[in-house]
Design a protein around this motif. Structure first.
Motif, PDB file in Angstrom:
ATOM      1  N   CYS A   1      48.936  30.908  46.577  1.00  0.00           N
ATOM      2  CA  CYS A   1      47.589  30.821  47.154  1.00  0.00           C
ATOM      3  C   CYS A   1      46.931  32.208  47.159  1.00  0.00           C
ATOM      4  N   GLN A   2      47.681  33.217  47.559  1.00  0.00           N
ATOM      5  CA  GLN A   2      47.152  34.574  47.609  1.00  0.00           C
ATOM      6  C   GLN A   2      46.809  35.092  46.211  1.00  0.00           C
ATOM      7  N   SER A   3      47.660  34.808  45.234  1.00  0.00           N
ATOM      8  CA  SER A   3      47.374  35.302  43.883  1.00  0.00           C
ATOM      9  C   SER A   3      46.137  34.622  43.293  1.00  0.00           C
ATOM     10  N   ILE A   4      45.942  33.343  43.562  1.00  0.00           N
ATOM     11  CA  ILE A   4      44.737  32.654  43.086  1.00  0.00           C
ATOM     12  C   ILE A   4      43.504  33.192  43.812  1.00  0.00           C
ATOM     13  N   ASN A   5      43.639  33.429  45.099  1.00  0.00           N
ATOM     14  CA  ASN A   5      42.539  33.943  45.917  1.00  0.00           C
ATOM     15  C   ASN A   5      42.116  35.339  45.476  1.00  0.00           C
ATOM     16  N   ARG A   6      43.016  36.102  44.863  1.00  0.00           N
ATOM     17  CA  ARG A   6      42.689  37.459  44.396  1.00  0.00           C
ATOM     18  C   ARG A   6      41.647  37.451  43.276  1.00  0.00           C
ATOM     19  N   CYS A   7      41.404  36.291  42.690  1.00  0.00           N
ATOM     20  CA  CYS A   7      40.348  36.193  41.667  1.00  0.00           C
ATOM     21  C   CYS A   7      38.998  36.622  42.221  1.00  0.00           C
ATOM     22  N   LEU A   8      38.843  36.571  43.529  1.00  0.00           N
ATOM     23  CA  LEU A   8      37.566  36.948  44.150  1.00  0.00           C
ATOM     24  C   LEU A   8      37.222  38.413  43.921  1.00  0.00           C
TER      25      LEU A   8
ATOM     26  N   TYR B   1      30.014  32.158  41.604  1.00  0.00           N
ATOM     27  CA  TYR B   1      30.207  30.891  40.880  1.00  0.00           C
ATOM     28  C   TYR B   1      30.872  29.850  41.773  1.00  0.00           C
ATOM     29  N   PHE B   2      31.997  30.205  42.386  1.00  0.00           N
ATOM     30  CA  PHE B   2      32.720  29.224  43.178  1.00  0.00           C
ATOM     31  C   PHE B   2      32.022  28.882  44.493  1.00  0.00           C
ATOM     32  N   ARG B   3      31.210  29.801  45.013  1.00  0.00           N
ATOM     33  CA  ARG B   3      30.399  29.451  46.188  1.00  0.00           C
ATOM     34  C   ARG B   3      29.380  28.375  45.833  1.00  0.00           C
ATOM     35  N   VAL B   4      28.735  28.525  44.680  1.00  0.00           N
ATOM     36  CA  VAL B   4      27.753  27.529  44.239  1.00  0.00           C
ATOM     37  C   VAL B   4      28.445  26.189  43.976  1.00  0.00           C
TER      38      VAL B   4
ATOM     39  N   CYS C   1      38.533  34.445  53.017  1.00  0.00           N
ATOM     40  CA  CYS C   1      37.717  33.223  53.068  1.00  0.00           C
ATOM     41  C   CYS C   1      36.414  33.516  52.335  1.00  0.00           C
ATOM     42  N   GLY C   2      36.225  32.846  51.191  1.00  0.00           N
ATOM     43  CA  GLY C   2      35.067  33.113  50.353  1.00  0.00           C
ATOM     44  C   GLY C   2      33.788  32.435  50.788  1.00  0.00           C
TER      45      GLY C   2
ATOM     46  N   ARG D   1      38.515  25.367  45.787  1.00  0.00           N
ATOM     47  CA  ARG D   1      39.114  25.214  47.104  1.00  0.00           C
ATOM     48  C   ARG D   1      40.197  26.257  47.359  1.00  0.00           C
ATOM     49  N   VAL D   2      41.002  26.549  46.315  1.00  0.00           N
ATOM     50  CA  VAL D   2      42.075  27.545  46.451  1.00  0.00           C
ATOM     51  C   VAL D   2      41.512  28.947  46.234  1.00  0.00           C
ATOM     52  N   VAL D   3      40.651  29.111  45.242  1.00  0.00           N
ATOM     53  CA  VAL D   3      40.067  30.427  44.960  1.00  0.00           C
ATOM     54  C   VAL D   3      39.361  30.969  46.201  1.00  0.00           C
ATOM     55  N   LEU D   4      38.632  30.118  46.910  1.00  0.00           N
ATOM     56  CA  LEU D   4      37.871  30.547  48.089  1.00  0.00           C
ATOM     57  C   LEU D   4      38.725  30.675  49.350  1.00  0.00           C
ATOM     58  N   GLY D   5      40.023  30.405  49.248  1.00  0.00           N
ATOM     59  CA  GLY D   5      40.920  30.560  50.390  1.00  0.00           C
ATOM     60  C   GLY D   5      40.841  29.446  51.413  1.00  0.00           C
ATOM     61  N   LEU D   6      40.230  28.332  51.040  1.00  0.00           N
ATOM     62  CA  LEU D   6      40.026  27.229  51.975  1.00  0.00           C
ATOM     63  C   LEU D   6      41.164  26.220  51.978  1.00  0.00           C
ATOM     64  N   HIS D   7      41.923  26.159  50.880  1.00  0.00           N
ATOM     65  CA  HIS D   7      42.987  25.168  50.739  1.00  0.00           C
ATOM     66  C   HIS D   7      44.189  25.747  50.027  1.00  0.00           C
ATOM     67  N   TYR D   8      45.314  25.143  50.306  1.00  0.00           N
ATOM     68  CA  TYR D   8      46.540  25.405  49.561  1.00  0.00           C
ATOM     69  C   TYR D   8      46.515  24.533  48.301  1.00  0.00           C
ATOM     70  N   PRO D   9      47.254  24.910  47.269  1.00  0.00           N
ATOM     71  CA  PRO D   9      47.325  24.052  46.088  1.00  0.00           C
ATOM     72  C   PRO D   9      47.774  22.625  46.397  1.00  0.00           C
ATOM     73  N   SER D  10      48.674  22.456  47.354  1.00  0.00           N
ATOM     74  CA  SER D  10      49.117  21.091  47.694  1.00  0.00           C
ATOM     75  C   SER D  10      48.015  20.272  48.358  1.00  0.00           C
ATOM     76  N   ASP D  11      47.074  20.912  49.049  1.00  0.00           N
ATOM     77  CA  ASP D  11      45.918  20.198  49.607  1.00  0.00           C
ATOM     78  C   ASP D  11      45.071  19.617  48.480  1.00  0.00           C
TER      79      ASP D  11
END
Length: 186
Positions: free
Chosen positions: A21-28, A36-39, A103-104, A150-160
Motif C-alpha cells: 500500500c505504501q509503495s503504491i501510495n508513493r506514486c503521489l 489525475y487520480f483526484r479527478v 491521504c491524497g 483508491r490505493v494510490v490516494l491512500g484511501l484503501h488497501y489492495p484487498s479492499d
C-alpha cells in the motif's frame, strides 16, 4: 471494549498489506499523478456514472432507457451493500492506521472495506460488458483508473479494491439477469 473478530483479522491483514500500500501510495510524488487520480476519484463519486446513466437512452434508443433504469437500481443496491459491509466490518483506512501513507483526497466515509468506488465501477462495467460490450471497452480505462485511485490516494488497501471488484462483478452479472424486467412490453 474487546476487538471484534473482523477487526482483529483486519489488523493482521493491514500489517501484511502496509508495504504494498505504501509503495503504491508513493506514486503521489510524481507531479501529474495526484491531480489525475483526484479527478478520477471525484468522477467516481458518482458523477461519471450519473452522466452515463442519463446518456444511455440517447446512445442506445432501443434498450438505453431500460439499461439506465437497471443501472440506477443496481447502483442503489451497490450503495446499500457496501455501506452495510463497512458499518459491520469496520476496517480503518490505510492513512488512518499508518501515518506514512499520504491521504491524497478526503474520503466520503470513515471505513475502507470494501471499496465502494471500485464496487460501483466494476458492477457497471460488468453490466455494460454483458449488454453493450463496445461501450464497456471504452469505459474500462476509467474503471481501472477508479480502482487504482483508491490505493494510490491512500484511501484503501489492495484487498479492499479486490473485494469491491469481486462483489461488483457478481452484482453486475446478476443485474443483467433482471434486464428483461426493465424492458417495455411490446
Amino acid at each position: 471494549m474487546p476487538a471484534s473478530k473482523a477487526s482483529r483479522f483486519f489488523e493482521r491483514v493491514d500489517q501484511r498489506e502496509f508495504l504494498l500500500c505504501q509503495s503504491i501510495n508513493r506514486c503521489l510524488r510524481y507531479r501529474c499523478v495526484l491531480p489525475y487520480f483526484r479527478v478520477v476519484s471525484r468522477l467516481g463519486d458518482g458523477w461519471f456514472w450519473y452522466a452515463l446513466i442519463l446518456s444511455l437512452p440517447l446512445l442506445h434508443p432501443e434498450a438505453g432507457l431500460a439499461l439506465a433504469l437497471l443501472m440506477a437500481a443496481t447502483g442503489l443496491v451497490c450503495t446499500l451493500t457496501y455501506k452495510s459491509l463497512k458499518k459491520t466490518l469496520i476496517r480503518e483506512r490505510p492513512f488512518i492506521s499508518f501515518p506514512a501513507i499520504h491521504c491524497g483526497t478526503p474520503p466520503l466515509d470513515r471505513y475502507s472495506f470494501p471499496s465502494g468506488h471500485t464496487l460501483h465501477a466494476v458492477c457497471f462495467n460488468t453490466l455494460l460488458a454483458l449488454t453493450l460490450p463496445t461501450l464497456a471497452l471504452v469505459i474500462l480505462p476509467f474503471t481501472l483508473s477508479v480502482a487504482a485511485s483508491r490505493v494510490v490516494l491512500g484511501l484503501h488497501y489492495p484487498s479492499d479494491v479486490l473485494a469491491g471488484a469481486v462483489i461488483g462483478s457478481v452484482m453486475g452479472a446478476l443485474a443483467v439477469e433482471l434486464l428483461p424486467l426493465f424492458m417495455p412490453m411490446a
